[in-house]
Design a protein around this motif. Structure first.
Motif, short mmCIF file in Angstrom:
data_model
loop_
_atom_site.label_atom_id
_atom_site.label_comp_id
_atom_site.label_asym_id
_atom_site.label_seq_id
_atom_site.Cartn_x
_atom_site.Cartn_y
_atom_site.Cartn_z
N GLU A 1 38.61 31.17 32.49
CA GLU A 1 39.77 32.32 32.82
C GLU A 1 39.89 32.78 31.63
O GLU A 1 40.56 33.87 31.23
CB GLU A 1 41.22 31.57 33.21
N ASN B 1 38.26 35.97 30.75
CA ASN B 1 38.76 36.81 31.77
C ASN B 1 40.09 37.65 31.39
O ASN B 1 40.69 38.06 32.16
CB ASN B 1 39.05 36.36 33.37
N ASP C 1 39.75 43.17 35.54
CA ASP C 1 40.00 43.69 36.59
C ASP C 1 39.12 44.91 37.38
O ASP C 1 38.84 44.92 38.45
CB ASP C 1 41.28 44.67 36.42
N HIS D 1 37.29 39.22 41.74
CA HIS D 1 38.32 38.05 41.78
C HIS D 1 37.93 36.65 42.71
O HIS D 1 38.23 35.69 42.30
CB HIS D 1 39.52 38.60 42.58
N LYS E 1 32.51 36.02 41.28
CA LYS E 1 32.76 35.75 39.84
C LYS E 1 31.96 35.16 39.09
O LYS E 1 31.63 35.39 38.12
CB LYS E 1 34.24 35.28 39.78
N GLU F 1 35.44 45.60 42.96
CA GLU F 1 36.54 45.36 42.00
C GLU F 1 37.63 46.64 42.30
O GLU F 1 38.71 46.44 41.87
CB GLU F 1 36.13 45.55 40.39
N ASN G 1 39.84 45.65 44.92
CA ASN G 1 40.58 44.51 44.58
C ASN G 1 42.39 45.22 44.51
O ASN G 1 43.18 44.63 44.63
CB ASN G 1 40.48 43.92 43.33
#
Length: 221
Positions: A44, A47, A84, A89, A94, A141, A144
């Protein structure tokens, strides 16, 4: 070598003398939780916009371009950050994207785009790879945040509503087919077409330029 492997296997399969099965199981479970927590935390951290713009190649080129668009600053205060748009996600896509992006480390090490001139020279190639990825995953994406089901075309311009109804809702096109350059500057599409590196008809190239100009002038969040 074979003798070493046989000895190692014998050690692994030999019952523990000092620890109970329950203790070993609990220890393995705790270590698994610690490993998973550390792995997910590290994942994360990669990200975040801070991580993505930590190198000058991204900060001075594509991020600088993003800051001039409606995806960065708009009346509703909703911002799309680098992950994003460039990282799915869902877990499996991912991880696949992270593995794919690991090749970019080599580009950093060897200075593939470490100057503005190198970046501009490779802009088309970089863009085409990202367009192909988004085309292959049906602009995952984009979806999303945006969905055809939630889209109220009565509040769009007639032209945008027509494009969405005829092309997006029918599945004939996906977001990236028309929204190239929505967050970053487009390469020279006409020049690329003449060189043969992009297969577009003259009408498609003109339509792409026309739509891009229209979106920059009228896009709203």
């Amino acid at each position: 070598m074979f003798g070493f492997l046989r000895k190692l296997w014998g050690t692994i399969r030999r019952p523990s003398v000092h620890y109970s099965l329950g203790g070993l199981t609990m220890g393995g479970f705790i270590m698994g939780v610690i490993f998973w927590g550390g792995f997910n935390t590290a994942l994360e951290l990669t990200n975040t916009e801070t991580f993505c713009t930590g190198c000058h190649e991204m900060r001075d080129n594509v991020f600088a371009e993003l800051k001039t668009t409606i995806h960065y600053s708009n009346r509703s205060g909703v911002r799309a950050t680098c992950p994003d748009c460039h990282v799915p996600h869902e877990w499996t896509p991912k991880i696949a994207r992270k593995m794919q992006a690991s090749k970019e480390v080599w580009g950093k090490i060897f200075g593939t785009i470490n100057t503005r001139e190198k970046f501009l020279e490779r802009r088309l190639d970089l863009a085409q790879h990202e367009w192909a990825r988004l085309k292959a995953n049906d602009s995952l994406e984009c979806r999303n945040c945006h969905s055809a089901e939630s889209m109220d075309i009565t509040r769009q311009s007639p032209r945008a509503a027509d494009f969405h109804e005829r092309l997006l809702f029918t599945g004939e096109k996906t977001c990236i087919d028309c929204h190239k350059g929505i967050a970053h500057e487009l390469p020279n599409m006409k020049e690329a077409m003449l060189e043969g590196s992009v297969v577009l008809s003259s009408a498609q190239a003109a339509a792409s330029d026309d739509l891009h100009d229209y979106l920059n002038q009228h896009a709203q969040p």
